[in-house]
Design a protein around this motif. Structure first.
Motif, PDB file in Angstrom:
ATOM      1  N   MET A  11       0.822  -1.210   0.000  1.00  0.00           N
ATOM      2  CA  MET A  11       0.000   0.000   0.000  1.00  0.00           C
ATOM      3  C   MET A  11       0.858   1.262   0.000  1.00  0.00           C
ATOM      4  O   MET A  11       0.539   2.231  -0.692  1.00  0.00           O
ATOM      5  CB  MET A  11      -0.954   0.005   1.199  1.00  0.00           C
ATOM      6  CG  MET A  11      -2.024  -1.068   1.140  1.00  0.00           C
ATOM      7  SD  MET A  11      -3.118  -0.927  -0.291  1.00  0.00           S
ATOM      8  CE  MET A  11      -4.025   0.539   0.141  1.00  0.00           C
ATOM      9  N   ALA A  12       1.941   1.253   0.759  1.00  0.00           N
ATOM     10  CA  ALA A  12       2.835   2.422   0.787  1.00  0.00           C
ATOM     11  C   ALA A  12       3.440   2.658  -0.592  1.00  0.00           C
ATOM     12  O   ALA A  12       3.474   3.793  -1.082  1.00  0.00           O
ATOM     13  CB  ALA A  12       3.935   2.219   1.827  1.00  0.00           C
ATOM     14  N   ARG A  13       3.895   1.593  -1.225  1.00  0.00           N
ATOM     15  CA  ARG A  13       4.469   1.733  -2.569  1.00  0.00           C
ATOM     16  C   ARG A  13       3.419   2.182  -3.575  1.00  0.00           C
ATOM     17  O   ARG A  13       3.686   3.017  -4.428  1.00  0.00           O
ATOM     18  CB  ARG A  13       5.119   0.430  -3.005  1.00  0.00           C
ATOM     19  CG  ARG A  13       6.425   0.160  -2.292  1.00  0.00           C
ATOM     20  CD  ARG A  13       7.044  -1.145  -2.762  1.00  0.00           C
ATOM     21  NE  ARG A  13       8.257  -1.438  -2.038  1.00  0.00           N
ATOM     22  CZ  ARG A  13       9.476  -1.109  -2.459  1.00  0.00           C
ATOM     23  NH1 ARG A  13       9.637  -0.482  -3.596  1.00  0.00           N
ATOM     24  NH2 ARG A  13      10.533  -1.418  -1.736  1.00  0.00           N
ATOM     25  N   LEU A  14       2.221   1.628  -3.484  1.00  0.00           N
ATOM     26  CA  LEU A  14       1.157   2.017  -4.409  1.00  0.00           C
ATOM     27  C   LEU A  14       0.763   3.481  -4.232  1.00  0.00           C
ATOM     28  O   LEU A  14       0.447   4.160  -5.219  1.00  0.00           O
ATOM     29  CB  LEU A  14      -0.053   1.097  -4.240  1.00  0.00           C
ATOM     30  CG  LEU A  14       0.158  -0.333  -4.747  1.00  0.00           C
ATOM     31  CD1 LEU A  14      -0.975  -1.236  -4.274  1.00  0.00           C
ATOM     32  CD2 LEU A  14       0.280  -0.362  -6.262  1.00  0.00           C
ATOM     33  N   SER A  15       0.793   3.972  -3.016  1.00  0.00           N
ATOM     34  CA  SER A  15       0.505   5.392  -2.783  1.00  0.00           C
ATOM     35  C   SER A  15       1.550   6.269  -3.444  1.00  0.00           C
ATOM     36  O   SER A  15       1.223   7.300  -4.047  1.00  0.00           O
ATOM     37  CB  SER A  15       0.447   5.689  -1.285  1.00  0.00           C
ATOM     38  OG  SER A  15      -0.689   5.086  -0.716  1.00  0.00           O
ATOM     39  N   ARG A  16       2.814   5.870  -3.338  1.00  0.00           N
ATOM     40  CA  ARG A  16       3.885   6.630  -4.004  1.00  0.00           C
ATOM     41  C   ARG A  16       3.709   6.578  -5.517  1.00  0.00           C
ATOM     42  O   ARG A  16       3.889   7.579  -6.211  1.00  0.00           O
ATOM     43  CB  ARG A  16       5.255   6.101  -3.597  1.00  0.00           C
ATOM     44  CG  ARG A  16       5.664   6.535  -2.198  1.00  0.00           C
ATOM     45  CD  ARG A  16       7.121   6.246  -1.939  1.00  0.00           C
ATOM     46  NE  ARG A  16       7.420   4.833  -1.969  1.00  0.00           N
ATOM     47  CZ  ARG A  16       7.541   4.043  -0.919  1.00  0.00           C
ATOM     48  NH1 ARG A  16       7.397   4.528   0.288  1.00  0.00           N
ATOM     49  NH2 ARG A  16       7.812   2.764  -1.053  1.00  0.00           N
ATOM     50  N   VAL A  21       2.158   8.932 -10.843  1.00  0.00           N
ATOM     51  CA  VAL A  21       1.255   8.978 -11.996  1.00  0.00           C
ATOM     52  C   VAL A  21       0.612  10.366 -12.097  1.00  0.00           C
ATOM     53  O   VAL A  21       0.516  10.933 -13.187  1.00  0.00           O
ATOM     54  CB  VAL A  21       0.181   7.859 -11.911  1.00  0.00           C
ATOM     55  CG1 VAL A  21      -0.902   8.057 -12.968  1.00  0.00           C
ATOM     56  CG2 VAL A  21       0.841   6.493 -12.061  1.00  0.00           C
ATOM     57  N   GLN A  22       0.212  10.915 -10.978  1.00  0.00           N
ATOM     58  CA  GLN A  22      -0.359  12.263 -10.996  1.00  0.00           C
ATOM     59  C   GLN A  22       0.673  13.284 -11.485  1.00  0.00           C
ATOM     60  O   GLN A  22       0.339  14.212 -12.223  1.00  0.00           O
ATOM     61  CB  GLN A  22      -0.876  12.635  -9.606  1.00  0.00           C
ATOM     62  CG  GLN A  22      -2.101  11.854  -9.207  1.00  0.00           C
ATOM     63  CD  GLN A  22      -2.489  12.044  -7.753  1.00  0.00           C
ATOM     64  OE1 GLN A  22      -1.775  12.674  -6.967  1.00  0.00           O
ATOM     65  NE2 GLN A  22      -3.642  11.498  -7.379  1.00  0.00           N
ATOM     66  N   GLY A  23       1.925  13.074 -11.095  1.00  0.00           N
ATOM     67  CA  GLY A  23       2.998  13.946 -11.568  1.00  0.00           C
ATOM     68  C   GLY A  23       3.171  13.861 -13.075  1.00  0.00           C
ATOM     69  O   GLY A  23       3.358  14.879 -13.755  1.00  0.00           O
ATOM     70  N   VAL A  24       3.075  12.667 -13.612  1.00  0.00           N
ATOM     71  CA  VAL A  24       3.182  12.487 -15.062  1.00  0.00           C
ATOM     72  C   VAL A  24       1.995  13.146 -15.762  1.00  0.00           C
ATOM     73  O   VAL A  24       2.151  13.776 -16.814  1.00  0.00           O
ATOM     74  CB  VAL A  24       3.300  10.989 -15.439  1.00  0.00           C
ATOM     75  CG1 VAL A  24       3.132  10.778 -16.936  1.00  0.00           C
ATOM     76  CG2 VAL A  24       4.641  10.440 -14.979  1.00  0.00           C
ATOM     77  N   GLN A  25       0.824  13.024 -15.174  1.00  0.00           N
ATOM     78  CA  GLN A  25      -0.347  13.692 -15.758  1.00  0.00           C
ATOM     79  C   GLN A  25      -0.117  15.201 -15.852  1.00  0.00           C
ATOM     80  O   GLN A  25      -0.429  15.822 -16.872  1.00  0.00           O
ATOM     81  CB  GLN A  25      -1.605  13.419 -14.927  1.00  0.00           C
ATOM     82  CG  GLN A  25      -2.125  12.015 -15.047  1.00  0.00           C
ATOM     83  CD  GLN A  25      -3.284  11.746 -14.106  1.00  0.00           C
ATOM     84  OE1 GLN A  25      -3.303  12.224 -12.969  1.00  0.00           O
ATOM     85  NE2 GLN A  25      -4.238  10.970 -14.567  1.00  0.00           N
ATOM     86  N   GLN A  40      10.047   9.279 -16.266  1.00  0.00           N
ATOM     87  CA  GLN A  40       9.133   9.108 -15.136  1.00  0.00           C
ATOM     88  C   GLN A  40       8.277   7.850 -15.307  1.00  0.00           C
ATOM     89  O   GLN A  40       8.016   7.136 -14.347  1.00  0.00           O
ATOM     90  CB  GLN A  40       8.240  10.344 -14.972  1.00  0.00           C
ATOM     91  CG  GLN A  40       8.970  11.533 -14.428  1.00  0.00           C
ATOM     92  CD  GLN A  40       9.617  11.242 -13.088  1.00  0.00           C
ATOM     93  OE1 GLN A  40       8.992  10.714 -12.170  1.00  0.00           O
ATOM     94  NE2 GLN A  40      10.896  11.576 -12.967  1.00  0.00           N
ATOM     95  N   LEU A  41       7.854   7.589 -16.531  1.00  0.00           N
ATOM     96  CA  LEU A  41       7.088   6.370 -16.791  1.00  0.00           C
ATOM     97  C   LEU A  41       7.923   5.127 -16.508  1.00  0.00           C
ATOM     98  O   LEU A  41       7.421   4.140 -15.964  1.00  0.00           O
ATOM     99  CB  LEU A  41       6.573   6.354 -18.232  1.00  0.00           C
ATOM    100  CG  LEU A  41       5.479   7.365 -18.545  1.00  0.00           C
ATOM    101  CD1 LEU A  41       5.192   7.391 -20.037  1.00  0.00           C
ATOM    102  CD2 LEU A  41       4.219   7.072 -17.743  1.00  0.00           C
TER     103      LEU A  41
END
Length: 92
Positions: A11-16, A21-25, A40-41
């Motif tokens: 869960m911690a890794r998925l949150s990061r 992903v939001q940063g890439v957006q 980044q991808l």
């Protein structure tokens, strides 16, 4: 079954990853340099690979070991087939 420690790590890794992903957006929306976005991808793919590794390791340590120790050929065969399917998908 996922134990609490494994769940917390995943869960911690998925949150990061979600943040990445939001940063890439944002980068795409702001027309950032393509190579920077691609890097980044690549980082996101590496992070997802780490989550996959955590979960696969836990599956082997618990479910697969349990099936092998059960003495039931059917359980062992099912787990072997599951693992073969997972590893086949890695190769794609």
């Amino acid at each position: 079954m996922i134990d609490e420690e494994t769940k917390q790590k995943a869960m911690a890794r998925l949150s990061r990853i979600e943040g990445q992903v939001q940063g890439v957006q944002r980068m795409v929306g702001e027309d950032k340099y393509c190579v920077d976005i691609l890097l980044q991808l690549s980082a996101i793919q590496g992070a997802l690979e780490q989550v996959r590794k955590i979960l696969l390791g836990r599956h082997i340590e618990s479910c697969v070991v349990e099936a092998m120790a059960s003495g039931r050929a059917e359980d062992r065969q099912k787990k072997i087939e599951e693992l073969l399917e997972v590893f086949a998908r890695y190769g794609r």
